[in-house]
Design a protein around this motif. Structure first.
Motif, PDB file in Angstrom:
ATOM      1  N   ILE A 269       0.845  -1.193   0.000  1.00 38.42           N
ATOM      2  CA  ILE A 269       0.000   0.000   0.000  1.00 38.42           C
ATOM      3  C   ILE A 269       0.879   1.241   0.000  1.00 38.42           C
ATOM      4  O   ILE A 269       1.872   1.324   0.728  1.00 38.42           O
ATOM      5  N   LEU A 270       0.481   2.202  -0.800  1.00 37.58           N
ATOM      6  CA  LEU A 270       1.196   3.463  -0.963  1.00 37.58           C
ATOM      7  C   LEU A 270       0.346   4.615  -0.458  1.00 37.58           C
ATOM      8  O   LEU A 270      -0.840   4.708  -0.771  1.00 37.58           O
ATOM      9  N   TRP A 271       0.999   5.491   0.339  1.00 42.20           N
ATOM     10  CA  TRP A 271       0.388   6.743   0.749  1.00 42.20           C
ATOM     11  C   TRP A 271       1.282   7.890   0.294  1.00 42.20           C
ATOM     12  O   TRP A 271       2.509   7.798   0.344  1.00 42.20           O
ATOM     13  N   GLY A 272       0.670   8.998  -0.101  1.00 43.42           N
ATOM     14  CA  GLY A 272       1.453  10.166  -0.471  1.00 43.42           C
ATOM     15  C   GLY A 272       0.949  11.415   0.227  1.00 43.42           C
ATOM     16  O   GLY A 272      -0.216  11.501   0.626  1.00 43.42           O
ATOM     17  N   TRP A 273       1.845  12.368   0.364  1.00 46.98           N
ATOM     18  CA  TRP A 273       1.527  13.668   0.958  1.00 46.98           C
ATOM     19  C   TRP A 273       1.009  14.582  -0.146  1.00 46.98           C
ATOM     20  O   TRP A 273       1.709  14.872  -1.110  1.00 46.98           O
ATOM     21  N   VAL A 274      -0.230  15.029  -0.002  1.00 42.03           N
ATOM     22  CA  VAL A 274      -0.817  15.986  -0.935  1.00 42.03           C
ATOM     23  C   VAL A 274      -0.523  17.380  -0.397  1.00 42.03           C
ATOM     24  O   VAL A 274      -1.131  17.827   0.574  1.00 42.03           O
ATOM     25  N   THR A 275       0.434  18.031  -1.016  1.00 41.25           N
ATOM     26  CA  THR A 275       0.848  19.354  -0.553  1.00 41.25           C
ATOM     27  C   THR A 275      -0.179  20.406  -0.960  1.00 41.25           C
ATOM     28  O   THR A 275      -0.982  20.197  -1.877  1.00 41.25           O
ATOM     29  N   GLU A 276      -0.135  21.529  -0.282  1.00 45.20           N
ATOM     30  CA  GLU A 276      -1.025  22.623  -0.656  1.00 45.20           C
ATOM     31  C   GLU A 276      -0.547  23.264  -1.956  1.00 45.20           C
ATOM     32  O   GLU A 276       0.652  23.320  -2.245  1.00 45.20           O
ATOM     33  N   ALA A 277      -1.509  23.764  -2.731  1.00 48.72           N
ATOM     34  CA  ALA A 277      -1.186  24.363  -4.021  1.00 48.72           C
ATOM     35  C   ALA A 277      -1.347  25.879  -4.013  1.00 48.72           C
ATOM     36  O   ALA A 277      -1.126  26.531  -5.031  1.00 48.72           O
ATOM     37  N   ASP A 278      -1.714  26.441  -2.847  1.00 47.13           N
ATOM     38  CA  ASP A 278      -1.836  27.895  -2.757  1.00 47.13           C
ATOM     39  C   ASP A 278      -0.628  28.434  -1.990  1.00 47.13           C
ATOM     40  O   ASP A 278       0.429  27.817  -1.963  1.00 47.13           O
ATOM     41  N   SER A 279      -0.771  29.565  -1.323  1.00 43.98           N
ATOM     42  CA  SER A 279       0.371  30.209  -0.670  1.00 43.98           C
ATOM     43  C   SER A 279       0.445  29.865   0.813  1.00 43.98           C
ATOM     44  O   SER A 279      -0.543  29.441   1.432  1.00 43.98           O
ATOM     45  N   GLU A 280       1.629  30.078   1.392  1.00 44.79           N
ATOM     46  CA  GLU A 280       1.803  29.861   2.823  1.00 44.79           C
ATOM     47  C   GLU A 280       0.928  30.814   3.630  1.00 44.79           C
ATOM     48  O   GLU A 280       0.405  30.447   4.686  1.00 44.79           O
ATOM     49  N   ALA A 281       0.737  32.029   3.130  1.00 41.39           N
ATOM     50  CA  ALA A 281      -0.140  32.981   3.823  1.00 41.39           C
ATOM     51  C   ALA A 281      -1.556  32.439   3.930  1.00 41.39           C
ATOM     52  O   ALA A 281      -2.226  32.614   4.965  1.00 41.39           O
ATOM     53  N   GLU A 282      -2.023  31.768   2.888  1.00 45.70           N
ATOM     54  CA  GLU A 282      -3.369  31.189   2.931  1.00 45.70           C
ATOM     55  C   GLU A 282      -3.413  29.983   3.860  1.00 45.70           C
ATOM     56  O   GLU A 282      -4.435  29.735   4.513  1.00 45.70           O
ATOM     57  N   ASP A 283      -2.307  29.231   3.945  1.00 45.44           N
ATOM     58  CA  ASP A 283      -2.235  28.138   4.916  1.00 45.44           C
ATOM     59  C   ASP A 283      -2.406  28.678   6.334  1.00 45.44           C
ATOM     60  O   ASP A 283      -3.170  28.128   7.140  1.00 45.44           O
ATOM     61  N   ILE A 284      -1.682  29.744   6.612  1.00 49.04           N
ATOM     62  CA  ILE A 284      -1.738  30.333   7.955  1.00 49.04           C
ATOM     63  C   ILE A 284      -3.132  30.853   8.250  1.00 49.04           C
ATOM     64  O   ILE A 284      -3.661  30.683   9.364  1.00 49.04           O
ATOM     65  N   GLU A 285      -3.761  31.459   7.268  1.00 46.29           N
ATOM     66  CA  GLU A 285      -5.096  32.031   7.477  1.00 46.29           C
ATOM     67  C   GLU A 285      -6.125  30.958   7.810  1.00 46.29           C
ATOM     68  O   GLU A 285      -6.958  31.146   8.703  1.00 46.29           O
TER      69      GLU A 285
END
Length: 524
Positions: A269-285
């Motif tokens: 079984i394989l798992w992967g990390w789906v990273t965010e595609a927007d900005s770090e500022a939006e992550d923080i928000e």
């Protein structure tokens, strides 16, 4: 809160364990711990207390990626992980369950012998991390790989041990490449050349090949070869970056993945990390960042040249009501709504058929980059055969849409199938870092071309050609959410295509629970 890559997945005594990199205090990198969740079916999860926290001089600056190994003779799981020490060096450490009688393995303790592996003898202390799952050889010794770079080139440094505590560096890396930089999160495991079962990490022999995966350039690349356990030699068919077509697990936002062997169902079984595609500022928000993909089964294709991936069978248990189509002609310019399902959370399987390939477009033999081809021939660019496929997470007026589609070209007298995901119109408000992804699909356009797409509110995972090419998209729709989300089949090519079969299911939600209390261990 930052949720980062999978670090030590495993199946142990009837329980699936998912460990992952986690910052409990912010949606950005820092304070990295090993978070811990468990499941009995890989669908419904219980979040437990953190398994490993940065508390010691050898990991005080972070408990980074690693892997879990089951010591078969003792039936005991152990974890090797990277710690950043007080000096900023990356070192390898060992952790073990405090109480094996606890079915959930909620408490872990670090070895008094840590650190077990340190960056000496020319190893750059800034590029020495992410130990793989270990494998046991026929003589009873253990091997593990640590991601690194040597003279600026990617490498997996090999270590051996008799007791899993004292480790000696091999006289040469298992594998290196002068075509890449640092290899993060390496993975090394066997695959069968025949049959549809996975293999335990320590298996080798007749009808067995090995896969080496490395994470670099924001993608997970892999190569297939033969491993000699007597000499620890690894000879590959085609090395990293040496072919026109680069083998990747996924051609979208999918990184730092990890596999494990599920002994209950004899599968990898394989798992992967789906990273965010927007900005770090939006992550923080929004206060959080990062997700995990759906778990996938991994097998070697019949041709022995590449892997095929497919959502694990348990995902089908989430299916609800469905709608079907058969032999539906999609003429040029047609957009057909697939109504009757919850389009924001859906499982779609469709097969396209083309009756006559006369007039197929020619492409220059020098155009060998599938992503560039998808950018140049995006979902808004009409061709002869394509784009045709699905529009998911789409608003009713199509101002928001994520397109997953195919195009057919001819190059050097051979037909070429291109698979693309176009996120350029996925949101009216949020711009993604990379809007279009693409891959060549090993499929014969004279036969049916299949696509399976799983939609989960903001993640779109697509599997072309029964899993030969995979593209994951992370999108942020504002209009096409919940009941206002739609899915369509479409064809913008000048030639018609036929949907030979389509079935679409509404998908129910998985169950997530939280455990707040810590069980006291019987071991002091």
């Amino acid at each position: 809160m930052l949720k980062d890559n999978v670090t030590g997945p495993m199946y142990y005594n009837g329980v699936y364990h998912l460990f992952y990199q986690y910052n409990p205090y912010a949606a950005v990198w820092g304070n990295i711990t090993w978070a811990h969740s468990v499941s009995y079916n890989l669908l419904d999860w219980i979040h437990l207390e953190h398994a490993i926290n940065p508390t010691e001089p050898y990991d005080i600056k972070g408990c980074w990626s690693g892997s879990a190994t089951i010591l078969a003779e003792e039936n005991r799981p152990v974890i090797l992980y990277t710690g950043e020490n007080l000096s900023g060096q990356q070192v390898q450490n060992l952790a073990m369950p405090k109480d094996l009688s606890d079915p959930l393995l909620r408490e872990w303790e670090k070895s008094s012998r840590n650190p077990l592996m340190i960056p000496v003898d020319g190893i750059d202390p800034n590029f020495f991390r992410d130990p793989t799952t270990s494998w046991e050889k026929s003589d009873g010794s253990w091997c593990v790989l640590v991601g690194s770079q040597i003279d600026g080139h990617g490498a997996t440094i090999l270590y051996r041990s008799r007791d899993f505590v004292s480790w000696e560096r091999g006289d040469r890396p298992l594998h290196t490449s002068n075509r890449t930089g640092m290899w993060e999160c390496p993975d090394f495991y066997p695959v069968r050349t025949k049959g549809d079962e996975g293999l335990d990490t320590s298996v080798n022999g007749v009808d067995v090949r090995h896969v080496l995966k490395a994470s670099f350039n924001d993608h997970d690349y892999y190569i297939v070869g033969s491993y000699d356990s007597m000499t620890d030699g690894f000879s590959v068919d085609v090395d990293f970056m040496d072919d026109v077509v680069q083998l990747r697990y996924d051609y979208g936002v999918f990184y730092a993945s990890k596999t494990f062997y599920d002994g209950a169902k004899k599968r990898r079984i394989l798992w992967g990390w789906v990273t965010e595609a927007d900005s770090e500022a939006e992550d923080i928000e929004r206060g959080w960042s990062g997700l995990q993909s759906l778990p996938r089964s991994v097998l070697l294709d019949e041709d022995g040249k590449q892997l095929v991936q497919w959502p694990i069978e348990e995902v089908e248990k989430l299916r609800g009501i469905n709608v079907t189509l058969e032999n539906e002609e999609i003429e040029s310019g047609r957009v057909l709504e697939i109504a009757g399902i919850t389009a924001s959370q859906a499982d779609l399987e469709v097969s396209f058929r083309i009756s006559n390939l006369e007039g197929v477009e020619l492409i220059d033999e020098k155009l060998l980059d599938p992503q560039l081809l998808c950018i140049q021939n995006n979902a808004s660019v009409n061709g002869v055969f394509g784009p045709f496929g699905l529009l998911v997470l789409a608003s009713e007026d199509l101002t928001e849409q994520t397109a997953v589609f195919f195009r057919i070209f001819k190059q050097n007298e051979k037909h070429v199938v291109l698979m693309c995901t176009d996120q350029s119109r996925s949101s009216l408000q949020t711009r993604v870092k990379q809007a279009i992804f693409g891959s060549f699909l090993d499929a014969d356009p004279d036969q049916e071309i299949s696509l399976r797409t799983l939609v989960d509110h903001s993640i779109v995972e697509s599997f072309g050609g029964k899993g030969k090419s995979c593209i994951t998209a992370r999108v942020y729709p504002k209009l096409a959410i919940s009941k206002n989300s739609h899915v369509y089949a479409f064809n913008k090519g000048t030639k018609g295509v036929t949907i030979s079969s389509l079935i679409a299911w509404s998908m129910s939600r998985a169950q997530i629970a939280q455990v707040h209390t810590r069980r006291k261990s019987s071991i002091s």
